[in-house]
Design an enzyme around this catalytic site. Structure first.
Site, short mmCIF file in Angstrom:
data_model
loop_
_atom_site.label_atom_id
_atom_site.label_comp_id
_atom_site.label_asym_id
_atom_site.label_seq_id
_atom_site.Cartn_x
_atom_site.Cartn_y
_atom_site.Cartn_z
N CYS A 169 0.84 -1.20 0.00
CA CYS A 169 0.00 0.00 0.00
C CYS A 169 0.88 1.26 0.00
O CYS A 169 0.58 2.24 -0.69
CB CYS A 169 -0.91 0.02 1.22
SG CYS A 169 -2.00 -1.43 1.37
N CYS A 210 6.30 -17.75 7.41
CA CYS A 210 6.47 -19.21 7.26
C CYS A 210 6.88 -19.84 8.59
O CYS A 210 6.40 -20.91 8.97
CB CYS A 210 7.51 -19.52 6.19
SG CYS A 210 7.17 -18.81 4.57
#
Length: 500
Positions: free
Chosen positions: A53, A388
């Site tokens: 963004c 992860c």
């Protein structure tokens, strides 16, 4: 976005940075009225902490300023403050951009996130699918965008008119379409009706279609003619090349002069394979790390490689050899004839699987993931990826549940280090999770939900062949937003995935 000096000037003038913006910030109280009050609005749903963004912000502002002159409004909604409003429009990740034509007609924005691309895309949206042209408007329309198509059709030729209009409706996001039934204009352009001329601001300047007006033929003509003979891989073009459905030949070089020289030398080869293989240069000084994704050395340029974009296979040209017309011509001919084996980057196949999660490598991908008798959920991860690491214990728990269930021989929970192994898919972020259902390996299902054991089980049950549901203890959700993925490589390679 604003310098301290500029902010000072604004303050002295009694104007805030928000007031100076041509992007309108909306909330639950102003959203509906604003959408109703404007015929066409592009709205960005964002979060202040979102890196993508932040990268989009200056491009969005620039596009808003340009489009203001055409009465096309750009707006934004802060989803950390307006969560209910964002949820009501199905926002699951940031940034999400949607096009509003009133509150009932909403479509996703699918263009690039650069100012010029946003501007071009929204201008196309503001026009009818086909603009009717006259002798007064034709010349300006020819240069209204980098690529435009104009059909020269008799008014009485209903079949050709209907076919062209249908194509225009389908591809209005990609091209500007115009049409005229003025026979004098067709004659002046050197064509007889029905015909289509694609005008472009590169290569030979235009291409002509005079075959029978059929959907597939026109679509192929537009796709091939609108692609530069020797293009350039960059932020605005990468996704287009990846979705073209044909291989891409990369010409890596660190200087503009050398890229031009190599491009000129290889043009005859590009012409020979036009519509079958795309050719493009790439600035190795900015995007050299991408060479590593093609199994090329990242410190030796110029270099050349072909990527089979559909299967994500890599065919690097020997970097010890000089890039010449004859050498590349022979290499491309052999590639086209299927005489070259793809380069496969792979870790060693584990001698023994340790733990409940099956470890996949490049050389075992097909035998495990594409095993047609099993539902395979696979995580594409990177060792350095924080998201992860946060997922890892949950993923182990998920694998343990299935390993100790009645579905232990039907469901596989797997993972692959996508930075060390070649995989068929083009992975855009980490972690990426996909389910390859038994019997439908050609239709993998992307996972975009919350990263909890409960939701992953539900996903497998709903999308797998065996509808394999298992139970677990109630657990709290991992505090990671569904869309919060990390880029597919290190900071250097980030340019080739986040930017390209």
């Amino acid at each position: 976005m604003y310098s301290a000096f500029f902010l000072g000037l604004l303050a002295a003038a009694g104007v805030s940075a928000a007031d100076a913006s041509d992007v309108t910030q909306l909330n639950k109280d102003t959203f509906s009225d604003f959408i109703k009050g404007n015929d066409l609005v592009l709205a960005e749903f964002f979060a202040p902490w979102c890196g993508h963004c932040k990268a989009l912000a200056p491009e969005y502002e620039e596009a808003a300023t340009t489009l203001k002159e055409k009465s096309i409004k750009l707006a934004k909604v802060d989803c950390t403050e307006e969560s209910e409003l964002c949820q009501s429009y199905g926002v699951e990740g940031y940034p999400t951009l949607k096009i509003f034509r009133g509150l009932e007609s909403i479509t996703p924005y699918t263009g690039q996130r650069k100012a010029a691309a946003i501007t071009s895309y929204m201008i196309k949206q503001s026009l009818p699918a086909v603009s009717l042209l006259t002798s007064e408007t034709l010349e300006d329309f020819k240069t209204a965008d980098k690529v435009v198509l104009v059909a020269y059709i008799d008014a009485s030729d209903k079949a050709s008119n209907e076919t062209y209009t249908k194509i225009a409706e389908k591809y209005r996001d990609s091209y500007l379409f115009g049409a005229t039934n003025d026979a004098a204009l067709a004659e002046a352009e050197g064509v007889k009706s029905p015909a289509i001329i694609l005008y472009k601001q590169f290569d030979e300047g235009k291409a002509t279609f005079t075959d029978k007006f059929e959907d597939e033929a026109i679509e192929k003509f537009a796709k091939v003619a609108s692609t530069p003979l020797i293009g350039e891989v960059g932020p605005d073009t990468y996704s287009g090349y990846m979705s073209a459905g044909i291989p891409l030949a990369y010409i890596f070089s660190e200087t503009a002069d050398e890229r031009k020289s190599l491009g000129d030398a290889l043009k005859p080869i590009a012409e020979k394979y036009r519509g079958k293989i795309n050719f493009a240069t790439i600035d190795a000084s900015s995007f050299g790390a991408h060479a590593g994704n093609l199994n090329l050395k990242t410190d030796k340029f110029p270099s050349f490689a072909i990527q089979e974009t559909v299967k994500n296979q890599k065919f690097p040209f020997d970097q010890e050899k000089e890039i010449t017309h004859d050498a590349i011509s022979a290499f491309v001919d052999d590639f086209a004839a299927g005489k070259i084996e793809p380069s496969l980057k792979s870790e060693a196949i584990p001698e023994k699987q340790e733990g409940p999660v099956t470890v996949v490598v490049g050389k075992s991908y097909e035998s495990i993931v594409l095993d047609d008798t099993k539902d395979v959920l696979i995580e594409f991860y990177a060792p350095w990826c924080g998201h992860c690491k946060a997922l890892a214990p949950k993923y182990e728990d998920l694998a343990s549940l299935y390993a100790n269930s009645e579905f232990k021989d039907k469901v596989v929970i797997a993972k692959v280090d996508a930075t060390a192994n070649d995989v068929p898919d083009e992975i855009q972020g980490f972690p990426t999770i996909k389910l390859y259902p038994a019997g439908s390996k050609d239709k993998p299902v992307n996972y975009s939900g919350s990263r909890t054991v409960e939701d992953l089980v539900k996903f497998i049950k709903e999308n797998g062949k065996y509808k394999a549901g298992v139970s677990e203890k109630k657990e709290e959700e991992t505090p990671v937003a569904p869309a919060a993925t990390e880029s597919t490589s290190s900071e250097a390679a980030q340019e080739t995935h986040d930017e390209l």
